[in-house]
Design a protein around this motif. Structure first.
Motif, PDB file in Angstrom:
ATOM      1  N   ARG A  60      37.217  27.910  27.399  1.00 17.10           N
ATOM      2  CA  ARG A  60      36.163  28.812  27.906  1.00 17.10           C
ATOM      3  C   ARG A  60      35.738  29.808  26.828  1.00 17.10           C
ATOM      4  NH1 ARG A  60      39.908  28.977  32.360  1.00 17.10           N
ATOM      5  NH2 ARG A  60      39.175  27.653  34.068  1.00 17.10           N
ATOM      6  N   ASP A  61      36.735  30.372  26.153  1.00 14.91           N
ATOM      7  CA  ASP A  61      36.424  31.338  25.097  1.00 14.91           C
ATOM      8  C   ASP A  61      35.667  30.673  23.950  1.00 14.91           C
ATOM      9  OD1 ASP A  61      37.760  33.242  26.589  1.00 14.91           O
ATOM     10  OD2 ASP A  61      39.618  33.108  25.430  1.00 14.91           O
ATOM     11  N   SER A  64      32.037  30.053  24.926  1.00 12.55           N
ATOM     12  CA  SER A  64      31.236  31.279  24.863  1.00 12.55           C
ATOM     13  C   SER A  64      30.843  31.595  23.429  1.00 12.55           C
ATOM     14  CB  SER A  64      32.018  32.449  25.466  1.00 12.55           C
ATOM     15  OG  SER A  64      32.233  32.255  26.842  1.00 12.55           O
ATOM     16  N   ALA A  65      31.804  31.435  22.518  1.00 16.75           N
ATOM     17  CA  ALA A  65      31.526  31.718  21.109  1.00 16.75           C
ATOM     18  C   ALA A  65      30.539  30.708  20.532  1.00 16.75           C
ATOM     19  CB  ALA A  65      32.831  31.704  20.320  1.00 16.75           C
ATOM     20  N   THR A  67      28.241  29.008  22.197  1.00 13.94           N
ATOM     21  CA  THR A  67      26.933  29.286  22.785  1.00 13.94           C
ATOM     22  C   THR A  67      26.241  30.437  22.052  1.00 13.94           C
ATOM     23  OG1 THR A  67      27.691  28.528  24.962  1.00 13.94           O
ATOM     24  CG2 THR A  67      25.738  29.942  24.905  1.00 13.94           C
ATOM     25  N   ALA A  68      27.008  31.486  21.750  1.00 13.49           N
ATOM     26  CA  ALA A  68      26.433  32.627  21.031  1.00 13.49           C
ATOM     27  C   ALA A  68      26.017  32.239  19.620  1.00 13.49           C
ATOM     28  CB  ALA A  68      27.441  33.772  20.996  1.00 13.49           C
TER      29      ALA A  68
END
Length: 339
Positions: A60-61, A64-65, A67-68
């Motif tokens: 998950r982390d 998120s990274a 995607t950013a």
């Protein structure tokens, strides 16, 4: 330029509660006739951590990274995640992608090396998931092994240096670097790289592990004794697996007068359960028993350079960047290794 309309992260999966541990292990071992007692034994590793594997939160982390970073670099691909053995399951994720109108997918497996379990098994799972969806299932291209990409190696250099610095002064100078990876049967190792490979008896897997270790040590500078060791062996004792086992080797090193070891889990992308238990619990206890100083480096995991590597690989596969490789080691000519 290759066209893709989505990015997919594929990982192993893991339980996130005590009631999920045995069902998860049943998924992993299905069809292999593993005794129930063995599942219960391995389940105890998870129960030490409340039945929660770190790997899902790490994914998950990482998502998120990624995607950013995609957004910052102008990559307009929706990001999905599917696991081989626990929710979110790969088949369910591909079904959702199909419903979303996704037709061609670029996927990254959370494994940097080439052998049956870290490469071909992912390809086979993708094929099964697509077959289950039938007509118009999204096409999936799996990104190449990335063991020698700067974004995988540079975080290991940084983390290894930090672990060395954490040793007491009297242990640091003579410390041995142990680069640890998941052992596999020697028959599987010999087959890795495809028919007629030129990688030696340990196949592409062993050669790539040795090369990644060399790249890390080269960039550390100084004179660091190092070697590749293996962990997490399973299967019947009669079946030969890659050696030396990390615990056996630490006992030998202590007898040889080595003051300390720094263990570098370069065979893994993240600090999941086989790192947290096999290295942080079992191997650390072995070191304590034999009087070795012990530090464990972090994996590449969530390091910013690793996240940037994912973006670089996507740009490579979409014709926007040249491949980045630190090694001149021969590439696998066929990563679809025999089972």
């Amino acid at each position: 330029m290759s066209y893709y309309d989505a990015f997919l992260l594929i990982s192993f999966g893991g339980p996130e509660g005590e009631d999920e541990v045995i069902p998860f292990l049943e998924n992993v071992t299905r069809g292999r006739n593993i005794p129930r007692e063995r599942l219960a034994e391995v389940g105890e590793h998870y129960f030490l951590f409340g039945g929660v594997s770190p790997i899902n939160q790490q994914c998950r982390d990482l998502l998120s990274a990624i995607t950013a970073d995609f957004s910052a670099k102008g990559i307009e691909l929706p990001v999905y995640w599917g696991n081989r053995f626990w929710a979110p399951m790969l088949t369910d994720t591909l079904a959702r992608m199909k419903e979303d109108g996704v037709r061609r997918v670029l996927a990254l497996a959370t494994s940097a090396y080439c052998n049956w379990s870290s490469r071909t098994a992912y390809e086979e799972d993708i094929a099964r998931a697509r077959a289950a969806l039938g007509e118009d299932a999204p096409e999936v291209d799996l990104i190449r092994p990335f063991y020698d990409h700067p974004g995988f190696i540079e975080p290991l250099v940084e983390h290894t240096r930090a672990a060395l610095d954490a040793l007491p002064d009297g242990q640091r100078e003579g410390a041995r670097l142990l680069f640890s990876a998941h052992s596999i049967p020697t028959s599987m190792a010999e087959a890795s790289g495809g028919p007629g490979h030129a990688f030696g008896p340990e196949g592409a897997y062993g050669a790539q592990l040795a090369e990644a270790a060399r790249l890390v040590v080269e960039r550390l500078g100084g004179d660091h004794d190092h070697e590749v060791v293996y962990q997490s062996r399973s299967g019947p004792p009669s079946q030969p697996w890659l050696e030396p086992d990390i615990n056996d080797r630490m006992e030998e090193l202590a007898a040889e007068g080595v003051p300390a070891v720094v263990v570098v889990p370069h065979g893994f992308v993240s600090d999941h359960m086989e790192v947290k238990f096999d290295l942080d619990v079992e191997a650390r206890e072995t070191a304590r028993k034999v009087g070795l100083g012990y530090e464990r480096a972090l994996s590449s995991g969530m390091h910013p350079a690793f996240v940037t590597m994912v973006t670089d690989l996507v740009r490579e596969y979409t014709g926007q960047a040249e491949p980045r490789r630190l090694s001149t080691l021969a590439r696998c000519t066929d990563c679809s290794c025999p089972a």
